[in-house]
Design an enzyme around this catalytic site. Structure first.
Site, PDB file in Angstrom:
ATOM      1  N   GLU A   1     -13.947   6.171   8.592  1.00 36.82           N
ATOM      2  CA  GLU A   1     -14.462   5.899   7.125  1.00 36.82           C
ATOM      3  C   GLU A   1     -14.384   7.460   6.476  1.00 36.82           C
ATOM      4  O   GLU A   1     -14.062   7.699   5.308  1.00 36.82           O
ATOM      5  CB  GLU A   1     -15.689   5.584   6.669  1.00 36.82           C
ATOM      6  CG  GLU A   1     -15.926   3.833   6.997  1.00 36.82           C
ATOM      7  CD  GLU A   1     -15.044   3.260   6.149  1.00 36.82           C
ATOM      8  OE1 GLU A   1     -13.647   3.262   6.211  1.00 36.82           O
ATOM      9  OE2 GLU A   1     -15.489   2.344   5.121  1.00 36.82           O
TER      10      GLU A   1
ATOM     11  N   THR B   1     -10.855   5.633  -3.701  1.00 32.60           N
ATOM     12  CA  THR B   1     -12.484   5.522  -3.579  1.00 32.60           C
ATOM     13  C   THR B   1     -13.005   6.947  -4.003  1.00 32.60           C
ATOM     14  O   THR B   1     -14.074   6.955  -4.848  1.00 32.60           O
ATOM     15  CB  THR B   1     -12.780   5.531  -2.125  1.00 32.60           C
ATOM     16  OG1 THR B   1     -12.221   4.074  -1.637  1.00 32.60           O
ATOM     17  CG2 THR B   1     -14.148   5.422  -1.820  1.00 32.60           C
TER      18      THR B   1
HETATM   19  P1  ADP Z   1     -10.819   0.457   1.197  1.00 23.14           P
HETATM   20  O1  ADP Z   1     -12.102   0.922   0.399  1.00 23.14           O
HETATM   21  O2  ADP Z   1     -10.394  -0.879   0.727  1.00 23.14           O
HETATM   22  O3  ADP Z   1     -11.164   0.828   2.764  1.00 23.14           O
HETATM   23  P2  ADP Z   1      -9.881   3.095   0.650  1.00 23.14           P
HETATM   24  O4  ADP Z   1      -9.318   3.337  -0.736  1.00 23.14           O
HETATM   25  O5  ADP Z   1     -11.409   3.730   0.759  1.00 23.14           O
HETATM   26  O6  ADP Z   1      -9.879   1.553   0.755  1.00 23.14           O
HETATM   27  O7  ADP Z   1      -9.262   3.440   2.065  1.00 23.14           O
HETATM   28  C1  ADP Z   1      -8.079   3.572   2.370  1.00 23.14           C
HETATM   29  C2  ADP Z   1      -7.644   5.099   2.463  1.00 23.14           C
HETATM   30  O8  ADP Z   1      -7.525   4.878   4.135  1.00 23.14           O
HETATM   31  C3  ADP Z   1      -6.223   4.951   2.169  1.00 23.14           C
HETATM   32  O9  ADP Z   1      -5.591   6.161   1.799  1.00 23.14           O
HETATM   33  C4  ADP Z   1      -5.269   4.617   3.543  1.00 23.14           C
HETATM   34  O10 ADP Z   1      -3.870   5.473   3.647  1.00 23.14           O
HETATM   35  C5  ADP Z   1      -6.279   5.171   4.522  1.00 23.14           C
HETATM   36  N1  ADP Z   1      -5.977   4.566   5.711  1.00 23.14           N
HETATM   37  C6  ADP Z   1      -5.765   5.199   6.945  1.00 23.14           C
HETATM   38  N2  ADP Z   1      -5.618   4.117   8.196  1.00 23.14           N
HETATM   39  C7  ADP Z   1      -5.892   2.914   7.514  1.00 23.14           C
HETATM   40  C8  ADP Z   1      -5.938   1.473   8.094  1.00 23.14           C
HETATM   41  N3  ADP Z   1      -5.839   1.291   9.389  1.00 23.14           N
HETATM   42  N4  ADP Z   1      -6.259   0.544   7.112  1.00 23.14           N
HETATM   43  C9  ADP Z   1      -6.454   0.893   5.953  1.00 23.14           C
HETATM   44  N5  ADP Z   1      -6.532   2.057   5.309  1.00 23.14           N
HETATM   45  C10 ADP Z   1      -6.157   3.169   6.007  1.00 23.14           C
END
Ligand code: ADP
Length: 307
Positions: A128, A181
């Site tokens: 995260e 986010t």
């Molecule tokens: P969510 O709240 O749905 O998790 P976020 O926007 O907080 O979405 O996070 C997504 C971010 O994390 C994106 O920038 C994405 O490229 C990155 N990321 C890296 N690896 C992954 C993964 N395995 N799954 C999802 N997002 C990923």
């Protein structure tokens, strides 16, 4: 055990009254992942389907979370990770958390379960940190523990699993607009009035009481947010109309999932939830926005082993 296939669940964080501390796990919305040992002493993301996401280990939350776990164990075992994405990144239902939680759960199993589900949370939080710049636990905790979870404190990290009344259903609408986010955190005010704080902690405490007493109406009355929702809901097309429609069709409460743009309607029973889902579908299909719509129970187990 050489390989494992798992279901990595989507999660709904904040739940109106519990900004940054409350979350719940969904039962049938999530990704699949296949993880196997390799002889290379390397963590590799070997396949991703369904989403454009980085294959570099240090840029993928799954790779970062697994590395954190292996560092703690001082183990050099390598793993190949395949991610079958169904949750859209940036949707606000814990896409990154599903990958982080799923990866550490699977690797822990393949290593003979050296850690409890609670102990896996800090490793998943490192994923995260990569995704949002903040090692928050309100998605990874419910993904790993199942049910509802409450982040009591970060220092020291203390997370409580809360019960999920069996008849609860979540209807989730994901309007396919991107809300990052980081951006959606940026618009939140850093100071609030004492009166708003009092209202919010009253609602959060009542919500938790409702989970234990299975008082569905109290849960609905407590799903309120005077602090973050008024600012963030502006980013979500037709938010007020969606709430009105959901409540009219019998939802207990309505709010933003995580940092949005997904919204949730919490309902009692499958029938009510189907009616709410249908009404939201009819309303949204006339708008110029693509969307996904889900209906799920609360996932009591968290990450599930498929094979
Ligand atoms: P969510 O709240 O749905 O998790 P976020 O926007 O907080 O979405 O996070 C997504 C971010 O994390 C994106 O920038 C994405 O490229 C990155 N990321 C890296 N690896 C992954 C993964 N395995 N799954 C999802 N997002 C990923």
């Amino acid at each position: 055990m050489e390989e494992i296939k798992i279901f990595a669940p989507a999660t709904v964080a904040n739940l109106s009254c519990g900004f940054d501390v409350l979350g719940c796990c969904l039962d049938n919305v999530g990704d699949e992942m296949l993880i196997r040992k390799n002889d290379l002493q390397e963590i590799r993301i070997t396949k991703i389907t369904g989403q454009e996401l980085p294959l570099e280990t240090d840029k993928n939350v799954a790779g970062v979370a697994v590395k954190a776990l292996l560092n703690k164990l001082k183990r050099h075992q390598g793993f190949d990770i395949e991610i079958y994405k169904k949750i859209k990144s940036g949707s606000g239902i814990g896409s990154s958390a599903a990958s982080s939680a799923g990866a550490v759960f699977a690797v822990n199993k393949l290593l003979g379960t050296p850690f409890t589900a609670q102990e896996l949370i800090p490793f998943a939080m490192e994923g995260e940190r990569l995704a949002s710049g903040n090692a928050h636990a309100d998605n990874v905790a419910p993904a790993l523990l199942g049910g509802f979870s409450l982040v009591k404190s970060y220092e020291p990290l203390e997370i409580l699993k809360l019960p999920a009344p069996a008849e609860l259903r979540m209807v989730i609408l994901h309007p396919r607009i991107e809300v990052n986010t980081r951006d959606s955190r940026g618009i939140i005010r850093q100071n609030i009035s004492l009166q708003k704080a009092i209202n919010q902690w009253g609602n959060l405490a009542a919500f938790i009481s409702g989970l234990y007493t299975e008082d569905y109406n109290l849960l609905g009355r407590s799903l309120k947010d005077e602090i973050v929702e008024p600012v963030r809901s502006i980013l979500i097309p037709y938010f007020d109309e969606l709430r009105k429609i959901s409540i009219q069709k019998g939802a207990l409460g309505f709010g933003i999932s995580g940092s949005g743009p997904s919204v949730f309607a919490m309902c009692r029973g499958q029938e009510k939830a189907e009616a709410v889902k249908k009404a939201i579908h009819e309303f949204y299909q006339e708008k110029e926005i693509e969307f996904d719509l889900h209906l799920s129970k609360i996932g009591n187990e968290g990450v599930k082993i498929l094979k």
